[in-house]
Design an enzyme around this catalytic site. Structure first.
Site, PDB file in Angstrom:
ATOM      1  CE1 TYR A 144       4.720   0.343   0.569  1.00 12.67           C
ATOM      2  CE2 TYR A 144       5.654   2.638   1.038  1.00 12.67           C
ATOM      3  CZ  TYR A 144       6.025   1.285   0.415  1.00 12.67           C
ATOM      4  OH  TYR A 144       7.229   1.070   0.064  1.00 12.67           O
ATOM      5  CG  ASP A 145       2.736   6.517   4.224  1.00 12.58           C
ATOM      6  OD1 ASP A 145       2.761   5.916   3.343  1.00 12.58           O
ATOM      7  OD2 ASP A 145       2.551   7.791   4.205  1.00 12.58           O
ATOM      8  N   GLY A 147       1.702   1.058   7.889  1.00  6.80           N
ATOM      9  CA  GLY A 147       2.363  -0.548   7.817  1.00  6.80           C
ATOM     10  C   GLY A 147       3.789  -0.658   7.893  1.00  6.80           C
ATOM     11  CE  LYS A 148       7.113  -1.273   2.881  1.00  9.46           C
ATOM     12  NZ  LYS A 148       8.159  -2.208   2.788  1.00  9.46           N
ATOM     13  CG  ASN A 173      11.047   8.886  -4.418  1.00  9.32           C
ATOM     14  OD1 ASN A 173      10.854   9.023  -3.439  1.00  9.32           O
ATOM     15  ND2 ASN A 173       9.730   8.818  -5.135  1.00  9.32           N
ATOM     16  CB  VAL A 186       7.196  10.585 -10.866  1.00 10.13           C
ATOM     17  CG1 VAL A 186       8.511  10.543 -10.249  1.00 10.13           C
ATOM     18  CG2 VAL A 186       7.168  11.914 -11.583  1.00 10.13           C
ATOM     19  CG  PHE A 190       7.507  12.283 -15.877  1.00  9.08           C
ATOM     20  CD1 PHE A 190       6.043  12.363 -15.808  1.00  9.08           C
ATOM     21  CD2 PHE A 190       8.418  13.251 -15.276  1.00  9.08           C
ATOM     22  CE1 PHE A 190       5.372  13.312 -14.889  1.00  9.08           C
ATOM     23  CE2 PHE A 190       7.654  14.135 -14.225  1.00  9.08           C
ATOM     24  CZ  PHE A 190       6.212  14.277 -14.075  1.00  9.08           C
ATOM     25  N   PRO A 273       3.149  13.891  -0.309  1.00 12.89           N
ATOM     26  CG  PRO A 273       4.768  12.243   0.576  1.00 12.89           C
ATOM     27  CD  PRO A 273       3.800  12.366  -0.507  1.00 12.89           C
TER      28      PRO A 273
END
Ligand code: UDP
Length: 345
Positions: A144-145, A147-148, A173, A186, A190, A273
């Site tokens: 993903y990272d 690729g983007k 996010n 998340v 949650f 991260p």
């Protein structure tokens, strides 16, 4: 009237974007392969004569007459994009090339949904667009990272080489109504855990931070970025700079839902991260954009959405019910095939 293509249009962000674009009297074509999204997100739009849904994987080329393209198609939650990492990279890169070529052919403006993931595990905070990032090129998040990151390269090379009319948004996010229950992210985790009074799963120490942007703010940012004429030669961060720890987010969700849930510690995913906070100076300067919805208000709205979703009978099978929309889609498909014939001949 603008004819706008939204790839990934039935996903969380895409479906909100389609809705807003239709409100603004545009024609919208929503393209999606439904890999990590649901027709339920766009079901209410299917009867709108200005809206068309096409089931298609953007790693294959497609020809459509449009004058704006928002390229959002890609599984975005770590759980989804790591399920088939090779396909994730293909979707991002081949999808970017196919959409850039389409934009070139149609002389259309094209906006790439990039991501704060291009900064990896950042060594500086907040992250300005000029920061090149700290990304593991061979880890589980790399499909993903990286690729983007490469998609951004393609966009700026199309700008330099072909003068394509590109925009690149680095999306931080984002949360809000219509996040998928099984998204694994998340905020949705949650809230669903808290509403069920189940343990709240804190990965790692919970001291890692994120900055959460409410969906309406993000959609406004994307549309404003597409609209400005200025030939930007930089990506633009779109996110809410209010940074909180994951533990604080958990406490906030528990309190807003009056939940009896307790925290439970789980292993930290690989390459997670440690911090993330956008520097939004460029968005303020070029777009006069600033997120308006604070985390309390946004969470409350998201909680209300999940509460009403869970109070619906058989909400688990909503995805299946969405297949009832198949009939409408079949009609739309006929119109689409006719249109393809017209373009090609
Ligand atoms: N996270 C967590 N519990 C969960 C889901 C996620 O503690 O049930 C953490 C995750 O490890 C990360 C942060 O929340 O540090 C944000 O995760 P998410 O998957 O939402 O997005 P990311 O920013 O990692 O792409």
């Amino acid at each position: 009237m603008n004819k706008i293509l939204v790839t990934g249009g039935s996903g969380f962000i895409g479906s909100h974007l389609c809705e807003k674009l239709l409100e603004k009297e545009n024609q919208v074509i929503c393209l999606d392969n439904l890999y990590s999204s649901s027709l339920t997100n766009i079901e209410h739009l299917l009867q709108n004569p200005n809206f068309q849904f096409i089931e298609h994987d953007i790693s294959n080329p497609i020809m459509l007459e449009v004058n704006q393209i928002y390229n959002l198609a890609c599984p975005a939650s770590p759980v989804h994009y790591q399920r088939d990492p090779v396909q994730t990279t293909k979707t991002i890169l081949m999808g970017a090339i196919n959409m850039l070529d389409l934009a070139r052919k149609m002389d259309a403006k094209i906006l790439q949904a990039s991501t704060s993931e291009v900064y990896g595990d950042p060594m500086i905070s907040p992250q300005p667009e000029a920061y090149w990032g700290n990304v593991n090129p061979v880890g589980v998040r790399s499909c993903y990272d990286e690729g983007k990151r490469c998609a951004e390269t393609l966009f700026f090379d199309y700008l330099r080489q072909y003068k394509s009319k590109i925009k690149v948004a680095r999306i931080f996010n984002t949360y809000g109504p219509k996040m998928a229950v099984d998204d694994g992210r998340v905020v949705s985790n949650f809230i669903t855990q808290a509403l069920a009074h189940h343990p709240i799963t804190i990965y790692g120490s919970g001291l890692q931070t994120r900055s959460f942007c409410f969906i309406d703010d993000l959609v406004t940012g994307l549309i404003t970025l597409m609209q400005i004429d200025e030939n930007l030669t930089t990506p633009i961060n779109l996110g809410n700079p209010t940074e909180i720890t994951i533990s604080d987010l958990a406490s906030m969700v528990i309190s807003l839902t009056n939940s009896r849930s307790k925290l439970t510690n789980c292993p930290l995913p690989e390459d997670d991260p440690r911090q993330r906070k956008p520097d939004v100076s460029l968005a303020k300067k070029f777009l006069e954009w600033n997120p308006q919805i604070d985390i309390h208000t946004g969470l409350q709205r998201t909680i209300t959405y999940f509460q009403s979703l869970f109070s619906e009978p058989n909400w688990e099978s909503k995805g299946i019910q969405a297949q009832a929309s198949e009939l409408i889609l079949k009609d739309k498909k006929k119109i689409f095939l006719k249109e393809q014939k017209r373009i090609f001949h």
